[in-house]
Design a protein around this motif. Structure first.
Motif, short mmCIF file in Angstrom:
data_model
loop_
_atom_site.label_atom_id
_atom_site.label_comp_id
_atom_site.label_asym_id
_atom_site.label_seq_id
_atom_site.Cartn_x
_atom_site.Cartn_y
_atom_site.Cartn_z
N MET A 115 0.84 -1.23 -0.08
CA MET A 115 -0.11 0.11 0.12
C MET A 115 0.92 1.12 0.09
SD MET A 115 -3.18 -1.18 0.02
CE MET A 115 -2.25 -2.40 -1.11
N PRO A 116 1.18 1.54 -0.86
CA PRO A 116 2.05 2.94 -1.09
C PRO A 116 1.47 4.00 -0.64
CG PRO A 116 1.62 2.33 -3.36
CD PRO A 116 1.09 1.13 -2.49
N HIS A 117 0.05 4.19 -0.78
CA HIS A 117 -0.57 5.44 -0.19
C HIS A 117 -0.65 5.50 1.05
CE1 HIS A 117 -2.32 6.02 -4.42
NE2 HIS A 117 -1.30 6.23 -4.57
N GLN A 118 -0.53 4.21 1.72
CA GLN A 118 -0.75 4.10 3.17
C GLN A 118 0.42 4.60 3.95
OE1 GLN A 118 -3.78 3.44 4.00
NE2 GLN A 118 -3.14 4.37 5.95
N LEU A 119 1.73 4.19 3.23
CA LEU A 119 3.05 4.73 3.79
C LEU A 119 2.96 6.25 3.78
CD1 LEU A 119 6.08 2.48 2.47
CD2 LEU A 119 4.97 2.44 4.71
N LEU A 120 2.73 6.95 2.81
CA LEU A 120 2.53 8.39 2.70
C LEU A 120 1.67 8.93 3.76
CD1 LEU A 120 3.45 11.02 1.37
CD2 LEU A 120 1.59 10.84 -0.20
N LEU A 121 0.65 8.32 4.00
CA LEU A 121 -0.28 8.88 4.85
C LEU A 121 -0.06 8.63 6.34
CD1 LEU A 121 -3.86 7.92 3.26
CD2 LEU A 121 -2.87 10.12 3.24
N ASP A 122 0.70 7.50 6.44
CA ASP A 122 1.30 7.46 8.07
C ASP A 122 2.34 8.47 8.04
OD1 ASP A 122 -0.23 5.47 8.59
OD2 ASP A 122 1.20 3.73 7.70
N ASN A 123 3.20 8.74 7.22
CA ASN A 123 4.10 9.79 7.38
C ASN A 123 3.50 11.21 7.76
OD1 ASN A 123 6.16 11.96 5.73
ND2 ASN A 123 7.32 10.34 6.83
N ILE A 124 2.47 11.47 7.14
CA ILE A 124 1.79 12.91 7.26
C ILE A 124 1.25 12.88 8.61
CG2 ILE A 124 -0.10 14.21 6.45
CD1 ILE A 124 0.47 13.24 3.63
N ARG A 125 0.60 11.63 9.00
CA ARG A 125 0.00 11.32 10.44
C ARG A 125 0.82 11.60 11.59
NH1 ARG A 125 -3.07 6.31 8.32
NH2 ARG A 125 -4.81 7.26 6.99
N ASN A 126 2.01 11.43 11.20
CA ASN A 126 3.24 11.87 12.26
C ASN A 126 3.07 13.11 12.82
OD1 ASN A 126 4.21 8.96 12.50
ND2 ASN A 126 5.94 9.64 10.91
N PHE A 127 2.41 14.02 12.01
CA PHE A 127 2.58 15.40 12.01
C PHE A 127 1.34 15.94 12.22
CE2 PHE A 127 6.61 14.35 9.82
CZ PHE A 127 7.44 14.96 10.48
N ILE A 128 0.40 15.68 11.43
CA ILE A 128 -0.81 16.51 11.51
C ILE A 128 -2.01 15.47 11.18
CG2 ILE A 128 -0.12 18.64 10.58
CD1 ILE A 128 -1.28 17.68 7.64
N GLN A 129 -3.35 15.83 11.59
CA GLN A 129 -4.48 14.85 11.45
C GLN A 129 -5.30 15.38 10.38
OE1 GLN A 129 -6.44 14.61 15.31
NE2 GLN A 129 -5.56 12.48 15.41
N LEU A 130 -5.56 14.66 9.42
CA LEU A 130 -6.48 15.17 8.23
C LEU A 130 -7.77 14.17 8.34
CD1 LEU A 130 -3.88 14.63 5.25
CD2 LEU A 130 -4.51 16.79 6.46
N THR A 131 -8.91 14.82 7.80
CA THR A 131 -10.02 14.08 7.57
C THR A 131 -9.97 13.03 6.29
OG1 THR A 131 -11.08 15.66 5.96
CG2 THR A 131 -11.26 16.10 8.25
N GLN A 132 -10.88 12.07 6.38
CA GLN A 132 -10.69 11.27 5.11
C GLN A 132 -10.71 11.89 3.75
OE1 GLN A 132 -13.10 7.82 5.62
NE2 GLN A 132 -12.59 6.97 3.48
N GLU A 133 -11.54 12.96 3.72
CA GLU A 133 -11.72 13.56 2.47
C GLU A 133 -10.51 14.53 2.25
OE1 GLU A 133 -14.83 17.15 0.83
OE2 GLU A 133 -14.47 16.90 3.11
N GLU A 134 -9.75 15.20 3.23
CA GLU A 134 -8.53 15.78 3.02
C GLU A 134 -7.48 14.80 2.38
OE1 GLU A 134 -8.91 19.52 6.18
OE2 GLU A 134 -8.34 17.73 6.89
N GLU A 135 -7.46 13.49 2.99
CA GLU A 135 -6.62 12.57 2.79
C GLU A 135 -6.73 12.23 1.33
OE1 GLU A 135 -5.46 10.18 6.75
OE2 GLU A 135 -6.66 9.30 5.30
N GLU A 136 -7.76 12.24 0.87
CA GLU A 136 -8.11 11.95 -0.50
C GLU A 136 -7.66 12.96 -1.68
OE1 GLU A 136 -12.37 10.58 -0.81
OE2 GLU A 136 -11.79 8.99 0.58
N LEU A 137 -7.74 14.24 -1.26
CA LEU A 137 -7.31 15.57 -1.94
C LEU A 137 -5.72 15.39 -2.18
CD1 LEU A 137 -9.73 18.16 -0.32
CD2 LEU A 137 -9.49 17.69 -2.89
N VAL A 138 -5.13 14.90 -0.68
CA VAL A 138 -3.75 14.82 -0.76
C VAL A 138 -3.26 13.86 -1.97
CG1 VAL A 138 -1.69 13.95 0.57
CG2 VAL A 138 -3.34 15.71 1.49
N LEU A 139 -3.95 12.55 -1.81
CA LEU A 139 -3.37 11.57 -2.69
C LEU A 139 -3.78 11.91 -3.98
CD1 LEU A 139 -4.52 8.39 -0.70
CD2 LEU A 139 -2.00 9.52 -0.82
N ASP A 140 -4.85 12.59 -4.41
CA ASP A 140 -4.95 12.97 -5.72
C ASP A 140 -3.87 13.93 -6.38
OD1 ASP A 140 -7.44 11.62 -5.86
OD2 ASP A 140 -8.60 13.45 -5.35
#
Lengths: 200, 200
Positions: free
Chosen positions: B1-26
């Motif tokens: 899950m490449p995207h999961q690795l990136l989201l985990d990295n971001i979650r070390n610093f900030i909290q995003l909603t699921q909608e925001e996470e999708e915007l980031v991945l897009d």
């Protein structure tokens, strides 16, 4: 108007409403230093990031051998301090010292964290500021590897002409990784060369 | 899950909603490189900041004399690239090269500017990320000034044990400012010392 200088610096990067500007200024701490006094000490946690209103300062590191290295120089409208210590809130490895009577507007670590919540746009301001600091520190390290002494001094004078005028030569020499005597010889040689060029 | 690795990295610093996470991945761009291929070239504007999903890379600089300096190393979950070039969108002074088959999720400069508007919290994420990169680069430069070769290697192994395992020794030697032969001798000496200590 010390506050005006800071607001102008922030306006280079972001736009704030008047209310937001007031919130920012409410979180600043004015600090004053005599010549030779320390804005932060090695071995202590650096609590402040300092915006210079008046005066100048050097950030330097003392090698175990006792040799001093100037890592950063600052004059009016520059941010100075042991930044790695500030952001990690761990012990500083560098001293920040006033080179003349110096006034700064500072953010304490605690106030800055509150300010990020009060005025989230300040996240953007500090992101852009830190990016620039990182890129310029990086460029400086590569210059130290790939340029000779004359090239390093000319690059410095070109980018920071005001610093070259205001800061004592011995600190500029240390910043550029050469002895004050060598810098002085180098500058004479450059002046001779530039006069030669004008004559032609 | 490449995207999961990136989201985990971001979650070390900030909290995003699921909608925001999708915007980031897009806004991410998957990129793949063979061993030896370049994520960015010296002399060209570096358009991407790269988060490594799999593989490894080195960021290096070639002095006018032809001597190579490894400035940064990266493995899975690290950000790599000529960052000064990326943020200023000016010509790169460093190469970023895959050391093995390597997959990254990247943000192009343009996409990242859009993302800052779509998800302003990402300002905070990148501020914190860049602060950390700046502080660690800074520490590394002071270590180069103030530590001997053995201390530099031990500090590296201590902070980045996984890199010491995964990255070819010649690149680690260049990163630490020593020859591969010297690093190899040094490591034997350290192993002997540590065995000695265990025996006591």
């Amino acid at each position: 108007m010390p506050h005006q200088l800071l607001l102008d610096n922030i306006r280079n990067f972001i736009q704030l409403t008047q209310e937001e500007e007031e919130l920012v200024l409410d979180r600043t701490t004015p600090r004053e230093f005599k010549r030779g006094e320390f804005l932060n000490n090695e071995g202590e946690v650096n609590r402040f990031t300092n915006f210079i209103i008046k005066g100048s300062a050097r950030v330097y590191y003392i090698e175990p051998s006792g040799h001093e290295h100037v890592v950063q120089l600052g004059i009016s409208k520059w941010w100075v301090g042991d930044f790695p210590s500030f952001i990690t809130q761990t012990k500083a490895s560098m001293y920040t010292q006033a080179l003349e009577p110096t006034e700064v507007l500072a953010f304490s670590y605690e106030n800055l964290q509150v300010l990020y919540h009060e005025v989230p746009k300040m996240e953007r301001f500090f992101r852009l500021l830190i990016q620039r600091a990182y890129a310029s520190f990086h460029r400086r390290v590569l210059e130290a590897l790939g340029m000779d002494a004359e090239q390093r001094y000319l690059a410095f004078r070109n980018v920071y002409p005001e610093m070259d005028m205001q800061i004592p030569q011995k600190h500029i020499a240390s910043y550029l990784g050469m002895s004050p005597e060598f810098l002085s010889t180098l500058k004479r040689r450059i002046v001779d060369k530039e006069r030669g060029r004008v004559r032609k």
